[in-house]
Write a protein that holds these residues in place. Sequence first.
Motif, PDB file in Angstrom:
ATOM      1  N   TYR A  11     -62.210  38.477  -2.095  1.00 22.25           N
ATOM      2  CA  TYR A  11     -62.775  37.830  -0.927  1.00 22.25           C
ATOM      3  C   TYR A  11     -64.288  37.765  -1.099  1.00 22.25           C
ATOM      4  CZ  TYR A  11     -58.439  38.570   1.743  1.00 22.25           C
ATOM      5  OH  TYR A  11     -57.141  38.549   2.193  1.00 22.25           O
ATOM      6  N   LEU A  63     -64.681  36.920   6.175  1.00 23.80           N
ATOM      7  CA  LEU A  63     -64.071  37.114   4.865  1.00 23.80           C
ATOM      8  C   LEU A  63     -63.236  35.886   4.501  1.00 23.80           C
ATOM      9  CD1 LEU A  63     -62.869  40.775   5.310  1.00 23.80           C
ATOM     10  CD2 LEU A  63     -64.285  39.992   3.407  1.00 23.80           C
ATOM     11  N   GLN A 101     -60.866  34.179   1.342  1.00 26.59           N
ATOM     12  CA  GLN A 101     -60.166  34.535   0.114  1.00 26.59           C
ATOM     13  C   GLN A 101     -60.513  33.573  -1.013  1.00 26.59           C
ATOM     14  OE1 GLN A 101     -55.807  34.105  -0.184  1.00 26.59           O
ATOM     15  NE2 GLN A 101     -55.747  36.272  -0.691  1.00 26.59           N
ATOM     16  N   TYR A 144     -55.990  35.213  -5.480  1.00 31.27           N
ATOM     17  CA  TYR A 144     -55.130  36.366  -5.351  1.00 31.27           C
ATOM     18  C   TYR A 144     -54.123  36.395  -6.489  1.00 31.27           C
ATOM     19  CZ  TYR A 144     -51.611  33.230  -3.233  1.00 31.27           C
ATOM     20  OH  TYR A 144     -50.718  32.226  -2.991  1.00 31.27           O
ATOM     21  N   ASP A 178     -58.774  30.231  -0.462  1.00 33.93           N
ATOM     22  CA  ASP A 178     -59.414  29.168   0.316  1.00 33.93           C
ATOM     23  C   ASP A 178     -60.669  28.610  -0.336  1.00 33.93           C
ATOM     24  OD1 ASP A 178     -58.602  31.149   3.167  1.00 33.93           O
ATOM     25  OD2 ASP A 178     -57.560  29.359   2.453  1.00 33.93           O
TER      26      ASP A 178
END
Lengths: 115, 114
Positions: free
Chosen positions: B35, B43, B45, B48, B59
């Motif tokens: 993040y 925060l 992202q 992942y 994002d």
Amino acid sequence: SQKIEQNSEALNIQEGKTATLTCNYTNYSPAYLQWYRQDPGRGPVFLLLIRENEKEKRKERLKVTFDTTLKQSLFHITASQPADSATYLCALDMGKAGTASKLTFGTGTRLQVTL
Amino acid sequence: EAQVTQNPRYLITVTGKKLTVTCSQNMNHEYMSWYRQDPGLGLRQIYYSMNVEVTDKGDVPEGYKVSRKEKRNFPLILESPSPNQTSLYFCASRKDRAGANVLTFGAGSRLTVL
């Protein structure tokens, strides 16, 4: 997309009082809602989680409520202490556990507890 | 002690100079994530990973790369850093099991790109 609103203004309260922080969201309700604490320069630390079918959750001096009708969660700290001063983040999880769902975080509310 | 460890904690670099922020967790967690945190934006992202050799965009992935060759490590790579990547970065992990997606965060890496 989901939008999360937390009061960006700092909340100042006196020691011993109950602090109440608000988390509002738009659109559909998450499967889980979580609250984290973040101290300056540190990573967020998990505090409490509440599921969509739960109304209230408690842990020591902390209490979280979840109202899917109002699309709101309230986070309470009773008998607040200066050590509770921090930024508190709410996070929404739209998915099921163990899936690729991710947490969407609010911007947080800073709490300042004074003597 | 169960933890997520990030390095470096602080870094000042110049535009275009490749850098890597390392992240390691000792909890045998399957899921790891990066993040970035910016004032007023919260925060967000970046990337992942659900498990070894499995990564996916969050994002705000532009300008970043990741890899997951081992379960415990999830480095964040900035191939050509730019000033808009000046931010506070957090690595996080979780155990994928029945229950909610509670994250354990690292202490953060503050990056300044001049």
